[in-house]
Design a protein around this motif. Structure first.
Motif, PDB file in Angstrom:
ATOM      1  N   SER A   1      40.520  14.787   1.177  1.00 21.50           N
ATOM      2  CA  SER A   1      40.164  15.930   2.056  1.00 21.50           C
ATOM      3  C   SER A   1      41.302  16.669   2.606  1.00 21.50           C
ATOM      4  CB  SER A   1      39.273  15.391   3.237  1.00 21.50           C
ATOM      5  OG  SER A   1      39.948  14.387   4.043  1.00 21.50           O
TER       6      SER A   1
ATOM      7  N   GLN B   1      36.583  18.728   0.695  1.00 18.00           N
ATOM      8  CA  GLN B   1      36.622  17.144   0.421  1.00 18.00           C
ATOM      9  C   GLN B   1      36.209  17.480  -1.414  1.00 18.00           C
ATOM     10  OE1 GLN B   1      34.033  14.668   2.465  1.00 18.00           O
ATOM     11  NE2 GLN B   1      33.217  13.933   0.666  1.00 18.00           N
TER      12      GLN B   1
ATOM     13  N   SER C   1      33.119  19.321   4.265  1.00 21.59           N
ATOM     14  CA  SER C   1      33.471  18.022   4.924  1.00 21.59           C
ATOM     15  C   SER C   1      33.275  18.003   6.276  1.00 21.59           C
ATOM     16  CB  SER C   1      35.139  18.078   4.539  1.00 21.59           C
ATOM     17  OG  SER C   1      35.404  16.484   4.967  1.00 21.59           O
TER      18      SER C   1
END
Length: 164
Positions: A43, A34, A124
């Motif tokens: 992302s 991300q 992420s």
């Protein structure tokens, strides 16, 4: 290593471990990286990063950021290789303790690779869930090691019942 027949507890733990390794492979398709660019959050999954290896900068990064991570993109194969190795050892090794040793090493390498390749500032949802699953798999592996050494096999239980 000594081969001991698998009992119900060890079979359930082994099955849970290879299912979680399959889930680790599926998590590679979720957002792993991300980053923020021009006020927007982007992302990319592991497969997106691997596709950028041959196609060039098609992941939406600026040219300076892409040149900075270009050396790290080939290392994304590690995120696929580690769970595949753990999966095959857990599926194929039923009687010996090799699967537990390999599983602990895979979990350790998986956590270290996520923390060093992805880094904390780019983590992420997919990489965070992968970290949690590696920790869960390591606990299951420890339980499997103790179940191997502490619980008698079903064959030994049957022999004890026949003796009485």
């Amino acid at each position: 290593m000594n081969k001991i027949p698998e009992n119900k507890t060890r079979k359930r733990l082994r099955t849970a471990m290879w299912v979680f390794y399959l889930l680790e492979i599926v998590l590679c398709s979720m957002p792993y990286y991300q980053y923020s660019m021009n006020g927007k959050i982007y992302s990319n999954s592991v497969f997106d990063m691997l596709s950028a290896l041959g196609a060039g900068n098609d992941i939406g990064l600026s040219s300076s950021e892409y040149s900075a991570i270009n050396t790290m993109i080939p290392l994304n194969f590690i995120f696929l290789v580690i769970p595949i190795v753990g999966f095959f050892f857990c599926v194929l090794d039923r009687q010996s303790n090799k699967k537990n040793v390999v599983s602990i090493l895979c979990c350790l390498l998986g956590v270290v690779s996520i923390l060093t390749i992805v880094t904390i500032n780019l983590i992420s949802l997919g990489s965070m869930l992968a970290l949690l699953l590696y920790i869960l798999i390591s606990f299951l592996t420890v339980f499997s090691i103790f179940a191997r050494f502490s619980a008698p096999s079903d064959k030994e239980k049957a022999e004890n019942i026949e003796k009485k």
